[in-house]
Design an enzyme around this catalytic site. Structure first.
Site, PDB file in Angstrom:
ATOM      1  N   LYS A 275       0.846  -1.202   0.000  1.00 45.21           N
ATOM      2  CA  LYS A 275       0.000   0.000   0.000  1.00 45.21           C
ATOM      3  C   LYS A 275       0.880   1.250   0.000  1.00 45.21           C
ATOM      4  O   LYS A 275       2.009   1.209   0.478  1.00 45.21           O
ATOM      5  CB  LYS A 275      -0.868   0.022   1.270  1.00 45.21           C
ATOM      6  CG  LYS A 275      -2.016  -0.967   1.290  1.00 45.21           C
ATOM      7  CD  LYS A 275      -2.830  -0.796   2.571  1.00 45.21           C
ATOM      8  CE  LYS A 275      -3.976  -1.782   2.646  1.00 45.21           C
ATOM      9  NZ  LYS A 275      -4.979  -1.646   1.577  1.00 45.21           N
ATOM     10  N   ARG A 349     -10.381 -11.475   1.699  1.00 48.02           N
ATOM     11  CA  ARG A 349     -11.287 -12.462   1.101  1.00 48.02           C
ATOM     12  C   ARG A 349     -10.674 -13.867   1.111  1.00 48.02           C
ATOM     13  O   ARG A 349     -11.398 -14.857   1.132  1.00 48.02           O
ATOM     14  CB  ARG A 349     -11.670 -12.025  -0.319  1.00 48.02           C
ATOM     15  CG  ARG A 349     -10.514 -11.933  -1.271  1.00 48.02           C
ATOM     16  CD  ARG A 349     -10.820 -11.097  -2.499  1.00 48.02           C
ATOM     17  NE  ARG A 349     -10.898  -9.661  -2.202  1.00 48.02           N
ATOM     18  CZ  ARG A 349     -11.223  -8.719  -3.096  1.00 48.02           C
ATOM     19  NH1 ARG A 349     -11.525  -9.059  -4.331  1.00 48.02           N
ATOM     20  NH2 ARG A 349     -11.246  -7.454  -2.759  1.00 48.02           N
TER      21      ARG A 349
HETATM   22  N1  BES Z   1      -8.138  -3.863   4.282  1.00 46.80           N
HETATM   23  C1  BES Z   1      -8.238  -3.431   2.929  1.00 46.80           C
HETATM   24  C2  BES Z   1      -9.491  -2.621   2.674  1.00 46.80           C
HETATM   25  C3  BES Z   1      -9.513  -1.269   3.298  1.00 46.80           C
HETATM   26  C4  BES Z   1      -8.985  -0.192   2.641  1.00 46.80           C
HETATM   27  C5  BES Z   1     -10.114  -1.098   4.518  1.00 46.80           C
HETATM   28  C6  BES Z   1      -9.037   1.048   3.221  1.00 46.80           C
HETATM   29  C7  BES Z   1     -10.149   0.135   5.092  1.00 46.80           C
HETATM   30  C8  BES Z   1      -9.636   1.207   4.440  1.00 46.80           C
HETATM   31  C9  BES Z   1      -8.271  -4.631   2.021  1.00 46.80           C
HETATM   32  O1  BES Z   1      -7.499  -5.695   2.425  1.00 46.80           O
HETATM   33  C10 BES Z   1      -7.730  -4.175   0.692  1.00 46.80           C
HETATM   34  O2  BES Z   1      -6.611  -3.798   0.645  1.00 46.80           O
HETATM   35  N2  BES Z   1      -8.565  -4.244  -0.333  1.00 46.80           N
HETATM   36  C11 BES Z   1      -8.180  -3.825  -1.620  1.00 46.80           C
HETATM   37  C12 BES Z   1      -8.664  -4.847  -2.608  1.00 46.80           C
HETATM   38  C13 BES Z   1      -8.146  -4.644  -4.005  1.00 46.80           C
HETATM   39  C14 BES Z   1      -6.685  -4.929  -4.052  1.00 46.80           C
HETATM   40  C15 BES Z   1      -8.900  -5.556  -4.932  1.00 46.80           C
HETATM   41  C16 BES Z   1      -8.811  -2.482  -1.908  1.00 46.80           C
HETATM   42  O3  BES Z   1      -9.975  -2.286  -1.603  1.00 46.80           O
HETATM   43  O4  BES Z   1      -8.100  -1.609  -2.404  1.00 46.80           O
HETATM   44 MN    MN Z   2      -5.476  -5.460   1.857  1.00 42.78          MN
END
Ligand code: BES
Ligand code: MN
Ligand code: ZN
Length: 500
Positions: A275, A349
């Site tokens: 990230k 997921r």
């Molecule tokens: N934990 C994150 C989702 C998230 C993002 C929660 C910001 C709270 C605040 C999750 O694991 C994630 O990173 N999801 C990705 C999925 C994508 C790579 C398909 C997302 O939503 O960007």
């Molecule tokens: Mn994630």
């Protein structure tokens, strides 16, 4: 907090003594006092209203210090127009009231919504009005002080007793306190940083949260491997902290259980699909789904609820490293379906896929609900205002909507159209773990659907609601503990339908 008592009383207020009396009033309240009220207090309130200092506007508060007689102080709380009073407005007013009295040394509070016929009791009964005021007030009192040495800026710890004076004795005041404490537990867990709240520490916290009437099993890495939970293990393998599968069972009734599955990524760096560093510190909240589930189990345990509920919590950390899983890896999930990793940041997921499969095959639940901070797209769509809901069961959807409206932890249903299956169809595998940015809130739900078979299932994405960047009336910025009150309300609803 734990020593706090809430009492519901039908006594006449003239017989009670309190450090503070809270009286809600509307703009359009006629000031005729209920016979239960003290004449002197009535006069003083009337004088304040007459002076124009307090008009009952929504959000207004006014403190009348007396320091003589029955109530040492009176706090007037404005609710606006009678027709506009809702449960949520009352919670918010309660928050205002409780925050206003922080600086004072107050051990006992009396709340009396019926005193001046101050609202439209056909819309909300006086007793429930007081109940909502207290609920909002107590939610607003929460503070996370574990790591701050600065002096206490208020005297909240003095508060010992809140009495709701009203027309009936409310059976629910015990439940109220328990649900507030469960919400606070969830917030504590979410706010505890990932260096302390490791998967193992979360497991210890889960065990400590519940009484002997809840069985807690903590599966270690070896056992998880024996269970065939390879998708879950893949996420965990980049971290030095070993994964734990936390399994809790509360059996307050016979029959198939309701299963709750909560995502617990104690820190989500994104893994190899790292990230951006801006705001990454917040990713300690990626275990908020699990925190909500643990809060619910604590409350059920304390309530001795007539429910059968199991909780399954996959807990690990998502970090990059020499042993981390990578984009392109193909993993065979517990269910047998193969998954190609497109992004190691779509880790939740993967863990939930195995946890759902475990929960369903192990416990044969009547229904299963997962709760997770699953997608950034959830907060893009809803901001902090709603939980995204996806489900295969119209019945569950209906009950979750009712519970959401009742608690103001509102849910909004997203469509699981067949088309979304295409988004996650695999090229070299059965499915892939990410379907691109477009529609990513729903493709995540669509992914999970692949693992629930025919069991009625609902997915709650709390990425937008579990953490807020600005204070709300009764939530200070940071963790909200969302999901605890929603799920407790849902489970209570169920009990009403059964035998009690
Ligand atoms: N934990 C994150 C989702 C998230 C993002 C929660 C910001 C709270 C605040 C999750 O694991 C994630 O990173 N999801 C990705 C999925 C994508 C790579 C398909 C997302 O939503 O960007
Ligand atoms: Mn994630
Ligand atoms: Zn995550």
């Amino acid at each position: 907090m734990t020593k706090l008592k809430i009492i519901s009383s039908r006594e006449r207020l003239t017989q009670a003594k309190a450090d503070l009396l809270i009286v809600p009033l509307c703009e359009d309240t006629a000031l005729t006092q209920h016979p239960d009220g003290d004449a002197d207090i009535g006069k003083r309130i009337a004088a304040v209203v007459k002076s124009g200092d307090f008009a009952g506007r929504n959000g207004q508060t006014f403190l009348i210090p007396i320091h003589a007689g029955r109530a040492a102080r009176i706090l007037l709380v404005g609710l606006g127009k009678k027709v506009d009073v809702t449960a949520e407005r009352l919670r918010q007013a309660g928050a205002k009231a409780f925050l206003a009295i922080r600086p004072f040394r107050i051990e006992t509070i009396a709340v009396a919504a019926h005193l001046f016929n101050g609202m439209d009791r056909e819309r909300i009964g006086f007793d429930s009005a007081s109940f909502y005021l207290v609920e909002g007030g107590l939610l607003a009192r929460y503070r996370f002080r574990k790591y701050r040495h600065e002096e206490q800026d208020d005297q909240e710890s003095n508060l010992q007793e809140i009495t709701i004076f009203g027309e009936e004795v409310l059976a629910d005041v015990q439940r109220l306190l328990i649900s507030i404490q469960a919400n606070a537990l969830a917030r504590d867990l979410v706010l505890t940083p990932a260096n302390e709240l490791t998967p193992a520490a979360l497991a210890v916290a889960a065990r400590g949260a519940v009484g002997k009437n809840v069985s807690v099993r903590i599966l270690d890495k070896k056992t998880i491997a024996r269970e065939g939970m390879r998708a879950f293990l893949a996420v965990a393998q980049g971290s030095q902290h070993e994964p734990k599968l936390i399994v809790m069972e509360y059996k307050g009734a016979q029959g198939a259980p309701t299963a709750l599955v909560g995502k617990a990524v104690t820190f989500d760096s994104g893994g190899i699909s790292l990230k951006p560093s801006d705001g990454m510190e917040k990713m300690k909240y990626d275990m908020a789904g699990a925190a909500a589930v643990i809060g619910v189990m604590q409350a059920l345990s304390r309530l001795k609820a007539k429910q059968h509920v199991v909780a399954v919590i996959p807990a690990c950390e998502n970090l990059p490293g020499g042993a981390a899983f990578r984009p392109g890896d193909v993993i065979k999930s517990r269910s047998g379906k193969t998954i190609e990793i497109i992004s190691t940041d779509a880790e939740g997921r993967l863990m939930l896929a195995d946890a759902l499969d475990y929960a369903i095959k192990h416990f044969k639940p009547r229904e299963v609900i997962d709760i997770a901070t699953l997608t950034g797209a959830c907060s893009i769509a809803f901001g902090h205002a709603a939980i995204a809901l996806m489900s295969t069961s119209p019945d569950l959807v209906g009950r979750l909507k009712l519970a959401g409206d009742a608690t103001y932890e509102r849910v909004w249903e997203m469509p699981l159209f067949e088309e979304f299956r295409e988004y996650i169809k695999g090229d070299v595998s059965d499915i892939k773990n990410a379907g691109g940015r477009k529609g990513s809130l729903i493709s995540a739900g669509s992914f999970l659907r692949e693992f629930v078979g025919d069991t009625p299932w609902a997915h709650l994405d709390i990425a937008g609601t579990a953490w807020i960047d600005k204070d709300k009336p009764y939530f200070s910025k940071g963790a909200t503990g969302v999901g605890v009150r929603l799920l407790l309300e849902l489970l209570r609803d169920r009990r009403g339908k059964g035998k009690e």
